[in-house]
Write a protein that holds these residues in place. Structure first.
Motif, PDB file in Angstrom:
ATOM      1  N   ILE A 162       0.836  -1.195   0.000  1.00 42.41           N
ATOM      2  CA  ILE A 162       0.000   0.000   0.000  1.00 42.41           C
ATOM      3  C   ILE A 162       0.872   1.246   0.000  1.00 42.41           C
ATOM      4  O   ILE A 162       1.815   1.370   0.772  1.00 42.41           O
ATOM      5  CB  ILE A 162      -0.934   0.011   1.227  1.00 42.41           C
ATOM      6  CG1 ILE A 162      -1.878  -1.198   1.178  1.00 42.41           C
ATOM      7  CG2 ILE A 162      -1.713   1.309   1.294  1.00 42.41           C
ATOM      8  CD1 ILE A 162      -2.739  -1.331   2.397  1.00 42.41           C
ATOM      9  N   ILE A 163       0.539   2.186  -0.882  1.00 41.65           N
ATOM     10  CA  ILE A 163       1.243   3.458  -0.936  1.00 41.65           C
ATOM     11  C   ILE A 163       0.347   4.510  -0.289  1.00 41.65           C
ATOM     12  O   ILE A 163      -0.592   5.006  -0.885  1.00 41.65           O
ATOM     13  CB  ILE A 163       1.563   3.847  -2.391  1.00 41.65           C
ATOM     14  CG1 ILE A 163       2.302   2.697  -3.089  1.00 41.65           C
ATOM     15  CG2 ILE A 163       2.388   5.111  -2.443  1.00 41.65           C
ATOM     16  CD1 ILE A 163       3.597   2.311  -2.438  1.00 41.65           C
TER      17      ILE A 163
ATOM     18  N   VAL B 265      -2.287   1.807  -4.776  1.00 41.00           N
ATOM     19  CA  VAL B 265      -2.361   3.264  -4.685  1.00 41.00           C
ATOM     20  C   VAL B 265      -3.825   3.624  -4.452  1.00 41.00           C
ATOM     21  O   VAL B 265      -4.693   3.289  -5.253  1.00 41.00           O
ATOM     22  CB  VAL B 265      -1.836   3.935  -5.966  1.00 41.00           C
ATOM     23  CG1 VAL B 265      -2.072   5.435  -5.914  1.00 41.00           C
ATOM     24  CG2 VAL B 265      -0.353   3.640  -6.152  1.00 41.00           C
ATOM     25  N   ASN B 266      -4.096   4.285  -3.339  1.00 38.14           N
ATOM     26  CA  ASN B 266      -5.472   4.623  -2.944  1.00 38.14           C
ATOM     27  C   ASN B 266      -5.949   5.839  -3.727  1.00 38.14           C
ATOM     28  O   ASN B 266      -5.989   6.962  -3.219  1.00 38.14           O
ATOM     29  CB  ASN B 266      -5.514   4.870  -1.430  1.00 38.14           C
ATOM     30  CG  ASN B 266      -6.922   5.131  -0.928  1.00 38.14           C
ATOM     31  OD1 ASN B 266      -7.894   4.966  -1.655  1.00 38.14           O
ATOM     32  ND2 ASN B 266      -7.030   5.543   0.322  1.00 38.14           N
ATOM     33  N   GLN B 267      -6.269   5.593  -5.007  1.00 42.39           N
ATOM     34  CA  GLN B 267      -6.719   6.663  -5.890  1.00 42.39           C
ATOM     35  C   GLN B 267      -7.754   6.114  -6.865  1.00 42.39           C
ATOM     36  O   GLN B 267      -8.007   4.913  -6.907  1.00 42.39           O
ATOM     37  CB  GLN B 267      -5.541   7.253  -6.672  1.00 42.39           C
ATOM     38  CG  GLN B 267      -4.654   8.202  -5.870  1.00 42.39           C
ATOM     39  CD  GLN B 267      -5.320   9.527  -5.572  1.00 42.39           C
ATOM     40  OE1 GLN B 267      -6.458   9.771  -5.947  1.00 42.39           O
ATOM     41  NE2 GLN B 267      -4.607  10.399  -4.872  1.00 42.39           N
ATOM     42  N   SER B 268      -8.340   6.997  -7.643  1.00 43.76           N
ATOM     43  CA  SER B 268      -9.316   6.597  -8.656  1.00 43.76           C
ATOM     44  C   SER B 268      -8.594   6.095  -9.909  1.00 43.76           C
ATOM     45  O   SER B 268      -7.365   6.058  -9.969  1.00 43.76           O
ATOM     46  CB  SER B 268     -10.224   7.788  -8.996  1.00 43.76           C
ATOM     47  OG  SER B 268      -9.439   8.885  -9.425  1.00 43.76           O
TER      48      SER B 268
ATOM     49  N   ARG C 241      -5.622  -0.007  -7.814  1.00 44.10           N
ATOM     50  CA  ARG C 241      -6.439   0.984  -7.095  1.00 44.10           C
ATOM     51  C   ARG C 241      -7.262   0.274  -6.013  1.00 44.10           C
ATOM     52  O   ARG C 241      -8.226  -0.426  -6.298  1.00 44.10           O
ATOM     53  CB  ARG C 241      -7.397   1.691  -8.054  1.00 44.10           C
ATOM     54  CG  ARG C 241      -6.742   2.354  -9.266  1.00 44.10           C
ATOM     55  CD  ARG C 241      -5.568   3.206  -8.912  1.00 44.10           C
ATOM     56  NE  ARG C 241      -5.237   4.133  -9.998  1.00 44.10           N
ATOM     57  CZ  ARG C 241      -4.049   4.680 -10.138  1.00 44.10           C
ATOM     58  NH1 ARG C 241      -3.072   4.395  -9.274  1.00 44.10           N
ATOM     59  NH2 ARG C 241      -3.808   5.525 -11.136  1.00 44.10           N
ATOM     60  N   GLU C 242      -6.856   0.475  -4.780  1.00 41.91           N
ATOM     61  CA  GLU C 242      -7.551  -0.148  -3.651  1.00 41.91           C
ATOM     62  C   GLU C 242      -7.217   0.642  -2.390  1.00 41.91           C
ATOM     63  O   GLU C 242      -6.166   1.298  -2.331  1.00 41.91           O
ATOM     64  CB  GLU C 242      -7.091  -1.613  -3.509  1.00 41.91           C
ATOM     65  CG  GLU C 242      -7.911  -2.450  -2.548  1.00 41.91           C
ATOM     66  CD  GLU C 242      -7.416  -3.903  -2.535  1.00 41.91           C
ATOM     67  OE1 GLU C 242      -8.007  -4.734  -3.237  1.00 41.91           O
ATOM     68  OE2 GLU C 242      -6.430  -4.180  -1.846  1.00 41.91           O
ATOM     69  N   ASP C 243      -8.099   0.612  -1.381  1.00 45.40           N
ATOM     70  CA  ASP C 243      -7.782   1.330  -0.149  1.00 45.40           C
ATOM     71  C   ASP C 243      -7.264   0.362   0.913  1.00 45.40           C
ATOM     72  O   ASP C 243      -7.125  -0.836   0.688  1.00 45.40           O
ATOM     73  CB  ASP C 243      -8.970   2.153   0.349  1.00 45.40           C
ATOM     74  CG  ASP C 243     -10.120   1.301   0.865  1.00 45.40           C
ATOM     75  OD1 ASP C 243      -9.932   0.086   1.089  1.00 45.40           O
ATOM     76  OD2 ASP C 243     -11.217   1.854   1.050  1.00 45.40           O
ATOM     77  N   ARG C 244      -6.959   0.897   2.092  1.00 46.12           N
ATOM     78  CA  ARG C 244      -6.346   0.093   3.156  1.00 46.12           C
ATOM     79  C   ARG C 244      -7.221  -1.072   3.604  1.00 46.12           C
ATOM     80  O   ARG C 244      -6.728  -2.079   4.093  1.00 46.12           O
ATOM     81  CB  ARG C 244      -6.052   0.981   4.377  1.00 46.12           C
ATOM     82  CG  ARG C 244      -4.898   1.944   4.182  1.00 46.12           C
ATOM     83  CD  ARG C 244      -4.780   2.880   5.376  1.00 46.12           C
ATOM     84  NE  ARG C 244      -3.593   3.708   5.271  1.00 46.12           N
ATOM     85  CZ  ARG C 244      -2.405   3.383   5.748  1.00 46.12           C
ATOM     86  NH1 ARG C 244      -2.232   2.225   6.336  1.00 46.12           N
ATOM     87  NH2 ARG C 244      -1.382   4.211   5.618  1.00 46.12           N
TER      88      ARG C 244
END
Length: 283
Positions: free
Chosen positions: A4-5, A262-265, A228-231
């Motif tokens: 995760i970044i 990377v927690n982004q769209s 693209r994914e969150d924690r």
């Protein structure tokens, strides 16, 4: 293994770019935009700026359709002088993947002529990464040492099915109303239905080009997936799942790709540039 970044790590990556020594092994980057993208996608997302800050000189634009090359106005070194250099390709993004791979083949031959006997890393966003992977299967050249895939629908996406349904041809006033009020996006999808159909989830019942690609032997190069994914493991990309973006879920590449979250769209972001530059420094 996925990594995760976070925003904190992103700041550390930026700081690291200013202190690390020049790249030693990767000489050339080729940036391949995706569906509805353009060469300027890498500029607007500030990825070009991130790469330049890390020592990657702007090599210019390659247009495979006309076999033209244009140097970048901001170029600081000549093609021969630059130690590490990046090129952007103007992809015919409305065409089916096999045709895109053929055009990419033209562009890469030009890159290899401009920078002979050097290692090349392909960086593809979304459908651009699929075209790059298809090129690897069909036209691989040993000069290519790495594929970095950003938010690519390797396992397809149900959104493609939705798009095909919405843009399906009908007879009479309904179709006329769709064309009149559907807007630019509707008309674009309508004109590129052959390509959109290739994004539908592959299966034994839907043996599209993705199904074929995912079963084929791939060259023994380095594969990196930016996902693209969150924690909490939730998809951050409404267009496709994180599982589809991870090359480790491709049958032919299972366990062969590093994966970074990377927690982004879906779009390209500055974090992508910082991550790419940091990863290349470690190679």
């Amino acid at each position: 293994m996925q990594k995760i970044i976070s925003k904190t790590l992103f700041k550390l990556l930026i700081l690291g770019l200013l202190t690390l020594s020049p790249l030693a092994h990767s000489d050339v980057l080729v940036l391949i935009h995706g569906y509805m993208g353009s060469p300027s996608s890498w500029e607007f997302s500030k990825i070009n700026a991130q790469l330049e800050q890390d020592g990657w000189q702007r090599g210019g634009l390659i247009i495979p359709d006309t076999q033209e090359y244009f140097s970048d106005p901001a170029q600081k070194f000549t093609i021969k002088e630059a130690q590490n250099i990046s090129f952007v390709v103007d992809m015919p993004w409305m065409l089916p993947l096999e045709e895109q791979a053929s055009y990419l083949n033209i562009a890469l031959k030009q890159v290899m002529t401009l920078r002979p006997e050097e290692n090349i890393s392909l960086i593809g966003h979304s459908a651009g990464a699929l075209a790059a992977r298809l090129w690897l299967i069909q036209h691989y050249n040993p000069a290519i040492v790495r594929l970095i895939s950003i938010a690519a629908p390797n396992l397809g996406t149900p959104r493609a099915i939705d798009a095909l349904r919405v843009t399906s041809a009908t007879i009479g006033p309904i179709d006329a109303m769709r064309n009149l009020f559907g807007g630019k996006l509707y008309n674009t999808v309508r004109r590129s239905r052959k390509l959109v159909r290739e994004f539908t989830p592959p299966s034994k019942r839907n043996q599209n080009i993705l199904y074929w690609m995912n079963q084929q032997p791939h060259p023994e190069i380095e594969y990196i997936s930016i996902v693209r994914e969150d924690r909490r493991g939730r998809d951050q990309d409404w267009l496709m799942s994180a599982d589809s973006q991870d090359l480790n879920n491709v049958p032919a590449l299972r366990g062969k790709s590093e994966a970074y979250i990377v927690n982004q769209s879906h779009e390209l972001h500055p974090e992508d540039g910082a991550l790419i530059a940091s990863l290349l420094r470690q190679k």
